[in-house]
Motif scaffolding. Structure first.
Motif, PDB file in Angstrom:
ATOM      1  N   PRO A  61       0.836  -1.203   0.000  1.00 53.86           N
ATOM      2  CA  PRO A  61       0.000   0.000   0.000  1.00 53.86           C
ATOM      3  C   PRO A  61       0.872   1.255   0.000  1.00 53.86           C
ATOM      4  O   PRO A  61       1.851   1.345   0.733  1.00 53.86           O
ATOM      5  CB  PRO A  61      -0.795  -0.115   1.300  1.00 53.86           C
ATOM      6  CG  PRO A  61      -0.822  -1.585   1.596  1.00 53.86           C
ATOM      7  CD  PRO A  61       0.500  -2.113   1.107  1.00 53.86           C
ATOM      8  N   ALA A  62       0.523   2.199  -0.872  1.00 52.97           N
ATOM      9  CA  ALA A  62       1.317   3.424  -1.020  1.00 52.97           C
ATOM     10  C   ALA A  62       0.893   4.512  -0.042  1.00 52.97           C
ATOM     11  O   ALA A  62       1.612   5.491   0.130  1.00 52.97           O
ATOM     12  CB  ALA A  62       1.192   3.943  -2.448  1.00 52.97           C
ATOM     13  N   ALA A  63      -0.261   4.358   0.576  1.00 51.10           N
ATOM     14  CA  ALA A  63      -0.783   5.388   1.470  1.00 51.10           C
ATOM     15  C   ALA A  63      -1.850   4.779   2.358  1.00 51.10           C
ATOM     16  O   ALA A  63      -2.272   3.641   2.149  1.00 51.10           O
ATOM     17  CB  ALA A  63      -1.390   6.525   0.644  1.00 51.10           C
ATOM     18  N   CYS A  64      -2.274   5.544   3.323  1.00 50.23           N
ATOM     19  CA  CYS A  64      -3.449   5.194   4.111  1.00 50.23           C
ATOM     20  C   CYS A  64      -4.512   6.233   3.762  1.00 50.23           C
ATOM     21  O   CYS A  64      -4.244   7.429   3.793  1.00 50.23           O
ATOM     22  CB  CYS A  64      -3.145   5.222   5.600  1.00 50.23           C
ATOM     23  SG  CYS A  64      -4.589   4.814   6.607  1.00 50.23           S
ATOM     24  N   PHE A  65      -5.678   5.785   3.395  1.00 53.07           N
ATOM     25  CA  PHE A  65      -6.758   6.660   2.964  1.00 53.07           C
ATOM     26  C   PHE A  65      -7.871   6.580   4.009  1.00 53.07           C
ATOM     27  O   PHE A  65      -8.335   5.492   4.344  1.00 53.07           O
ATOM     28  CB  PHE A  65      -7.269   6.187   1.604  1.00 53.07           C
ATOM     29  CG  PHE A  65      -8.145   7.163   0.887  1.00 53.07           C
ATOM     30  CD1 PHE A  65      -7.682   7.829  -0.232  1.00 53.07           C
ATOM     31  CD2 PHE A  65      -9.448   7.406   1.298  1.00 53.07           C
ATOM     32  CE1 PHE A  65      -8.489   8.723  -0.924  1.00 53.07           C
ATOM     33  CE2 PHE A  65     -10.257   8.294   0.620  1.00 53.07           C
ATOM     34  CZ  PHE A  65      -9.776   8.955  -0.491  1.00 53.07           C
ATOM     35  N   VAL A  66      -8.282   7.725   4.517  1.00 48.87           N
ATOM     36  CA  VAL A  66      -9.335   7.788   5.524  1.00 48.87           C
ATOM     37  C   VAL A  66     -10.467   8.652   4.986  1.00 48.87           C
ATOM     38  O   VAL A  66     -10.234   9.717   4.421  1.00 48.87           O
ATOM     39  CB  VAL A  66      -8.787   8.378   6.847  1.00 48.87           C
ATOM     40  CG1 VAL A  66      -9.904   8.588   7.849  1.00 48.87           C
ATOM     41  CG2 VAL A  66      -7.706   7.476   7.420  1.00 48.87           C
ATOM     42  N   ASP A  67     -11.675   8.170   5.166  1.00 54.28           N
ATOM     43  CA  ASP A  67     -12.870   8.877   4.716  1.00 54.28           C
ATOM     44  C   ASP A  67     -13.799   9.012   5.923  1.00 54.28           C
ATOM     45  O   ASP A  67     -14.220   8.002   6.488  1.00 54.28           O
ATOM     46  CB  ASP A  67     -13.537   8.071   3.600  1.00 54.28           C
ATOM     47  CG  ASP A  67     -14.747   8.757   3.010  1.00 54.28           C
ATOM     48  OD1 ASP A  67     -14.782   9.991   2.983  1.00 54.28           O
ATOM     49  OD2 ASP A  67     -15.660   8.035   2.557  1.00 54.28           O
ATOM     50  N   TYR A  68     -14.066  10.237   6.342  1.00 55.53           N
ATOM     51  CA  TYR A  68     -14.926  10.485   7.501  1.00 55.53           C
ATOM     52  C   TYR A  68     -16.300  10.920   7.013  1.00 55.53           C
ATOM     53  O   TYR A  68     -16.410  11.832   6.193  1.00 55.53           O
ATOM     54  CB  TYR A  68     -14.305  11.570   8.393  1.00 55.53           C
ATOM     55  CG  TYR A  68     -15.094  11.841   9.640  1.00 55.53           C
ATOM     56  CD1 TYR A  68     -15.014  10.975  10.730  1.00 55.53           C
ATOM     57  CD2 TYR A  68     -15.930  12.942   9.732  1.00 55.53           C
ATOM     58  CE1 TYR A  68     -15.744  11.210  11.882  1.00 55.53           C
ATOM     59  CE2 TYR A  68     -16.664  13.182  10.884  1.00 55.53           C
ATOM     60  CZ  TYR A  68     -16.573  12.314  11.948  1.00 55.53           C
ATOM     61  OH  TYR A  68     -17.310  12.552  13.082  1.00 55.53           O
ATOM     62  N   ASP A  69     -17.342  10.245   7.497  1.00 52.22           N
ATOM     63  CA  ASP A  69     -18.709  10.550   7.088  1.00 52.22           C
ATOM     64  C   ASP A  69     -19.449  11.260   8.211  1.00 52.22           C
ATOM     65  O   ASP A  69     -19.394  10.831   9.369  1.00 52.22           O
ATOM     66  CB  ASP A  69     -19.469   9.263   6.747  1.00 52.22           C
ATOM     67  CG  ASP A  69     -18.809   8.485   5.628  1.00 52.22           C
ATOM     68  OD1 ASP A  69     -18.174   9.114   4.766  1.00 52.22           O
ATOM     69  OD2 ASP A  69     -18.922   7.243   5.627  1.00 52.22           O
ATOM     70  N   ILE A  70     -20.136  12.322   7.859  1.00 55.06           N
ATOM     71  CA  ILE A  70     -20.970  13.036   8.824  1.00 55.06           C
ATOM     72  C   ILE A  70     -22.417  12.614   8.538  1.00 55.06           C
ATOM     73  O   ILE A  70     -22.941  12.861   7.457  1.00 55.06           O
ATOM     74  CB  ILE A  70     -20.810  14.562   8.691  1.00 55.06           C
ATOM     75  CG1 ILE A  70     -19.350  14.946   8.960  1.00 55.06           C
ATOM     76  CG2 ILE A  70     -21.771  15.278   9.632  1.00 55.06           C
ATOM     77  CD1 ILE A  70     -19.033  16.383   8.680  1.00 55.06           C
ATOM     78  N   CYS A  71     -23.008  11.946   9.504  1.00 57.82           N
ATOM     79  CA  CYS A  71     -24.358  11.419   9.328  1.00 57.82           C
ATOM     80  C   CYS A  71     -25.368  12.317  10.043  1.00 57.82           C
ATOM     81  O   CYS A  71     -25.141  12.707  11.190  1.00 57.82           O
ATOM     82  CB  CYS A  71     -24.447  10.015   9.906  1.00 57.82           C
ATOM     83  SG  CYS A  71     -23.299   8.845   9.139  1.00 57.82           S
ATOM     84  N   ALA A  72     -26.438  12.638   9.358  1.00 56.64           N
ATOM     85  CA  ALA A  72     -27.494  13.451   9.963  1.00 56.64           C
ATOM     86  C   ALA A  72     -28.130  12.678  11.115  1.00 56.64           C
ATOM     87  O   ALA A  72     -28.299  11.463  11.019  1.00 56.64           O
ATOM     88  CB  ALA A  72     -28.548  13.797   8.920  1.00 56.64           C
ATOM     89  N   PRO A  73     -28.514  13.356  12.191  1.00 56.54           N
ATOM     90  CA  PRO A  73     -29.088  12.663  13.337  1.00 56.54           C
ATOM     91  C   PRO A  73     -30.475  12.093  13.068  1.00 56.54           C
ATOM     92  O   PRO A  73     -30.956  11.241  13.789  1.00 56.54           O
ATOM     93  CB  PRO A  73     -29.129  13.722  14.435  1.00 56.54           C
ATOM     94  CG  PRO A  73     -29.103  15.029  13.715  1.00 56.54           C
ATOM     95  CD  PRO A  73     -28.349  14.788  12.433  1.00 56.54           C
TER      96      PRO A  73
END
Length: 170
Positions: free
Chosen positions: A155-167
């Motif tokens: 793996p060339a990188a670490c990819f992080v995806d943060y999701d904001i979920c409506a309440p």
């Protein structure tokens, strides 16, 4: 479920207007497994961890994901083979597949198989981390052009995806 069934005195069948679907709760961690398949052979697989849904009170929406997975190589291989087995069981022999699974106390369990590229940032995630363009390979399989994409050896990188979920909905 028993209360709802007891209140519902009219016999129902498929095609009725009122219905409920009851599914088994799956414990454990959720994963997205992306596969490229050509002529019945698995030519590429990747796995990303979906983050916990514990702070979600009414849904099972993940709050983010990371790639590569933090699971051990042995468990990732088990997920790859399980997801590929699900794809084969559905009769697919080529294409791009986005398979959602949980690794439960009883091993991998299927949530869904999508015979398409995963949504969100899945394509970008695989290209950044592994150097594999899922979009390009998906179209190549649709045009019957053989695939076996070159990829990074690590793996060339670490990819992080943060999701904001409506309440709540609305």
């Amino acid at each position: 479920v028993r209360r709802i069934a007891a209140e519902n005195t009219t016999p129902k069948s498929f095609g009725c207007e009122e219905a409920i679907i009851v599914e088994q709760f799956l414990d454990g961690d959720e994963f997205d497994v992306d596969l490229l398949v050509w002529e019945g052979e698995l030519v590429f697989s990747s796995c990303n961890d979906n983050w916990d849904t514990a702070n979600q009170t009414s849904t099972f929406l993940e709050t983010g994901s990371n790639c590569p997975s933090t699971y051990s190589e042995a468990k990732r291989q088990e997920l790859y083979q399980y997801a590929f087995g699900c794809v084969k069981a559905l009769g697919f022999t080529q294409g791009c597949f986005h398979v959602e699974c949980k690794y439960t106390s009883e091993g991998p369990r299927l949530i869904e198989v999508n015979p398409r590229l995963g949504g969100g940032r899945v394509a970008q995630m695989n290209e950044v981390v592994y150097g594999v363009n899922l979009f390009e390979n998906f179209f190549m399989t649709a045009l019957a052009i053989p695939i076996n994409p070159p990829r990074f050896t690590q793996p060339a990188a670490c990819f992080v995806d943060y999701d904001i979920c409506a309440p709540r909905s609305g």
